[in-house]
Design a protein around this motif. Structure first.
Motif, PDB file in Angstrom:
ATOM      1  N   THR A   1       0.862  -1.182   0.000  1.00 46.91           N
ATOM      2  CA  THR A   1       0.000   0.000   0.000  1.00 46.91           C
ATOM      3  C   THR A   1       0.895   1.228   0.000  1.00 46.91           C
ATOM      4  O   THR A   1       2.098   1.145   0.301  1.00 46.91           O
ATOM      5  N   LEU A   2       0.330   2.390  -0.314  1.00 44.82           N
ATOM      6  CA  LEU A   2       1.159   3.541  -0.663  1.00 44.82           C
ATOM      7  C   LEU A   2       0.619   4.828  -0.053  1.00 44.82           C
ATOM      8  O   LEU A   2      -0.585   5.084  -0.084  1.00 44.82           O
ATOM      9  N   VAL A   3       1.547   5.636   0.463  1.00 38.27           N
ATOM     10  CA  VAL A   3       1.272   7.042   0.765  1.00 38.27           C
ATOM     11  C   VAL A   3       2.093   7.853  -0.224  1.00 38.27           C
ATOM     12  O   VAL A   3       3.328   7.812  -0.191  1.00 38.27           O
ATOM     13  N   LEU A   4       1.415   8.551  -1.111  1.00 40.89           N
ATOM     14  CA  LEU A   4       2.080   9.313  -2.169  1.00 40.89           C
ATOM     15  C   LEU A   4       2.150  10.773  -1.760  1.00 40.89           C
ATOM     16  O   LEU A   4       1.139  11.378  -1.392  1.00 40.89           O
ATOM     17  N   LYS A   5       3.357  11.344  -1.829  1.00 45.44           N
ATOM     18  CA  LYS A   5       3.562  12.748  -1.492  1.00 45.44           C
ATOM     19  C   LYS A   5       4.015  13.479  -2.755  1.00 45.44           C
ATOM     20  O   LYS A   5       5.183  13.462  -3.116  1.00 45.44           O
ATOM     21  N   PRO A   6       3.069  14.123  -3.474  1.00 39.36           N
ATOM     22  CA  PRO A   6       3.465  14.864  -4.674  1.00 39.36           C
ATOM     23  C   PRO A   6       4.207  16.146  -4.313  1.00 39.36           C
ATOM     24  O   PRO A   6       4.129  16.638  -3.184  1.00 39.36           O
ATOM     25  N   SER A   7       4.903  16.695  -5.288  1.00 40.04           N
ATOM     26  CA  SER A   7       5.644  17.932  -5.085  1.00 40.04           C
ATOM     27  C   SER A   7       4.693  19.107  -4.882  1.00 40.04           C
ATOM     28  O   SER A   7       3.624  19.169  -5.507  1.00 40.04           O
ATOM     29  N   PRO A   8       5.062  20.086  -4.051  1.00 41.26           N
ATOM     30  CA  PRO A   8       4.225  21.275  -3.894  1.00 41.26           C
ATOM     31  C   PRO A   8       4.026  22.055  -5.201  1.00 41.26           C
ATOM     32  O   PRO A   8       3.014  22.728  -5.360  1.00 41.26           O
ATOM     33  N   GLU A   9       4.989  21.942  -6.122  1.00 42.34           N
ATOM     34  CA  GLU A   9       4.843  22.657  -7.399  1.00 42.34           C
ATOM     35  C   GLU A   9       3.818  22.004  -8.311  1.00 42.34           C
ATOM     36  O   GLU A   9       3.201  22.681  -9.136  1.00 42.34           O
ATOM     37  N   THR A  10       3.646  20.673  -8.180  1.00 43.74           N
ATOM     38  CA  THR A  10       2.787  19.948  -9.133  1.00 43.74           C
ATOM     39  C   THR A  10       1.884  18.938  -8.419  1.00 43.74           C
ATOM     40  O   THR A  10       1.978  17.730  -8.672  1.00 43.74           O
ATOM     41  N   PRO A  11       0.984  19.404  -7.576  1.00 42.05           N
ATOM     42  CA  PRO A  11       0.108  18.448  -6.882  1.00 42.05           C
ATOM     43  C   PRO A  11      -1.161  18.091  -7.648  1.00 42.05           C
ATOM     44  O   PRO A  11      -1.844  17.126  -7.300  1.00 42.05           O
ATOM     45  N   LEU A  12      -1.482  18.858  -8.695  1.00 40.83           N
ATOM     46  CA  LEU A  12      -2.814  18.740  -9.304  1.00 40.83           C
ATOM     47  C   LEU A  12      -2.994  17.446 -10.075  1.00 40.83           C
ATOM     48  O   LEU A  12      -4.076  16.848 -10.055  1.00 40.83           O
ATOM     49  N   ASP A  13      -1.958  16.987 -10.776  1.00 37.29           N
ATOM     50  CA  ASP A  13      -2.099  15.733 -11.535  1.00 37.29           C
ATOM     51  C   ASP A  13      -2.298  14.555 -10.597  1.00 37.29           C
ATOM     52  O   ASP A  13      -2.957  13.577 -10.953  1.00 37.29           O
ATOM     53  N   ALA A  14      -1.749  14.623  -9.367  1.00 35.10           N
ATOM     54  CA  ALA A  14      -1.941  13.539  -8.407  1.00 35.10           C
ATOM     55  C   ALA A  14      -3.405  13.417  -7.998  1.00 35.10           C
ATOM     56  O   ALA A  14      -3.904  12.312  -7.756  1.00 35.10           O
ATOM     57  N   TYR A  15      -4.105  14.538  -7.923  1.00 38.05           N
ATOM     58  CA  TYR A  15      -5.539  14.487  -7.627  1.00 38.05           C
ATOM     59  C   TYR A  15      -6.302  13.800  -8.753  1.00 38.05           C
ATOM     60  O   TYR A  15      -7.259  13.053  -8.507  1.00 38.05           O
TER      61      TYR A  15
END
Length: 487
Positions: free
Chosen positions: A175-189
């Motif tokens: 299982t995973l906790v994904l931490k996207p970059s503050p500059e590019t969080p939108l694609d992770a959503y």
């Protein structure tokens, strides 16, 4: 392009939950320099909830009892959704970080799909269970999920790197906790919503955007069994230190200062054409780009002229325009860093042959594609990762000297050899201290292991080697009769 929207919740435990604080992360357009969206800034409390959700999903609910075929089915549905929404993904990434839209469509979205497909192909052949027999005993060898994985993704190719973390984790049952970059969080959503539609069980993937301090908390969290990180060598060393204290598994794909060795018999048309994407794609913000071009002394001026003509053919401008080849850097801070390296090269006596300044564009964090010749192999511009559209042309006198210069950095992530003599090219490639070498610009693809040596990282991604870091080996002693039945 109107794909970007603000978000008010975090994806934890299969639900869109209220964050623990009112702090926000602003997403700033590198073109307009204006805020285009915002997302919650995750806190330690949010990380605690995400790790707890990942642990629950690992040990209870439907996920632990799902077969490999079940997990493959979820990822196949995710793949189909990514293809279906490829334009939305590409537009979002372009607006987040400034990659030219033509490259977002052909690289930033296409490569993540290819990564996913390659892992699906490998998973069906991977030895999750095998039997080994000898005169001394018989064993059932099991490869079981390593546990809760923390995946930390940078801003330059966010969707590709999300897939590099997410897909092997899910295929192996983690299982995973994904931490996207503050500059590019939108694609992770967008990925989170696709996972919901794909039928991913609650808590298997949790997504928490956060800054540096909270990211470090995630890395050190006692509920995390493994960390997989892509980013700078400095950040990688810090993560390795933290993981080392707790003997936590870690994979690091870090920086590069890759050399392209141009041998005297190289096809220069082919060589320079390969540098268009090999040195300048994504506005120079790729860790595997060839930023040191090593050329025979007698060919330096011709190669420099040809690279100059290549740059003249490339359009600099708004990354939302399909005609654009070079867009802005991701942030004002990144532009300042790149301009500092350009100033350093001039101070060290390198000869500026192209670019070196800002294009005549009113707004945006642009830097001209820049070429330096007569670069000393020990100078700052030849040793440090710049992460912008800046290359150093370094002359050499012999093949031995070329290999020595190529290996003369603390990095070892990627490299190239250009020659019409394939056997010689392979011989040179074998002597380069780097994880991957591209012969005449040919990619190794996503079935081959990718990673670095020296300060470019630990471990490998892609291929069966990319699944290995997500499993723990267990040996079960069995009788010869059982071994024969299981084989």
């Amino acid at each position: 392009m109107n794909s970007v929207t603000s978000e008010n919740r975090l994806f934890i435990g299969g639900e869109w939950t209220t964050p623990a604080s009112d702090e926000r992360i602003n997403v700033i357009s590198p073109v307009t320099e204006e805020v285009i969206a915002s997302v919650p800034a995750g806190t330690r409390e949010d990380i605690d909830r995400a790790v707890a959700a990942a642990h629950r999903a690992l040990t209870s609910g439907p996920w632990p009892s799902m077969t490999l075929e079940d997990r493959i089915g979820i990822l196949r549905r995710l793949r189909d959704l990514m293809v279906e929404q490829s334009d939305l993904l590409a537009d979002t990434i372009t607006q987040e970080m400034g990659c030219p839209i033509s490259q977002s469509r052909s690289i930033q979205v296409v490569n993540p799909v290819r990564i996913l497909e390659a892992y699906l192909e490998i998973a069906t052949q991977y030895p999750f269970r095998s039997v080994r027999s000898s005169s001394y005993g018989h064993a059932l060898i099991l490869r079981e999920p390593v546990g809760v994985v923390a995946g930390i993704v940078p801003w330059n190719v966010p969707l590709s790197l999300t897939m590099q973390k997410l897909v092997p984790a899910l295929l192996t049952g983690c299982t995973l906790v994904l931490k996207p970059s503050p500059e590019t969080p939108l694609d992770a959503y967008l990925v989170a919503r696709m996972l919901e539609k794909a039928g991913c069980p609650p808590g298997v993937v949790n997504i928490v955007p956060a800054g540096r301090e909270v990211s470090e908390y995630l890395v050190s969290h006692p509920g995390v069994n493994k960390v997989t990180f892509t980013g700078s060598s400095a950040a990688g060393r810090r993560i390795a230190e933290i993981c080392g204290r707790d003997l936590r598994r870690v994979t690091l794909e870090l920086g590069g200062k890759s050399a392209a060795i141009v041998l005297e018999d190289a096809d220069l048309d082919q060589t320079v054409a390969a540098l268009r994407l090999g040195s300048f794609r994504n506005n120079g913000q790729i860790c595997t780009l060839k930023t040191r071009i090593l050329v025979p002394v007698g060919l330096q001026e011709e190669v420099v002229d040809r690279i100059g003509s290549l740059i003249d053919s490339m359009q600099i401008g708004d990354p939302r325009d399909t005609a654009t080849d070079i867009g802005p850097l991701v942030s004002e801070r990144q532009r300042n860093i790149v301009e500092g390296y350009i100033a350093s090269a001039l101070a060290d006596g390198a000869r500026l042959t192209k670019g070196g300044g800002r294009p005549d564009i009113d707004r945006g964090w642009f830097v001209e594609p820049t070429v330096f010749a007569d670069v000393g192999p020990d100078t700052t511009i030849a040793q440090q990762e710049i992460f912008g559209p800046v290359i150093a042309v370094i002359p050499y006198g012999s093949e031995e000297e070329a290999i020595s210069i190529a290996n003369n950095t603390r990095y070892g992530l990627n490299g190239s050899v250009f020659t019409t003599d394939i056997d010689r090219g392979i011989s040179v490639a074998k002597r380069m201290e780097t994880g991957t070498v591209e012969l005449n610009g040919n990619s190794a693809g996503f079935l081959a292991p990718m990673g670095g040596v020296k300060h470019s990282g630990l471990g490998r991604e892609f291929g069966p080697e990319g699944l290995d870091p997500f499993v723990e080996l267990k040996s079960v002693g069995i009788s010869g009769e059982v071994a024969a039945r299981l084989q």
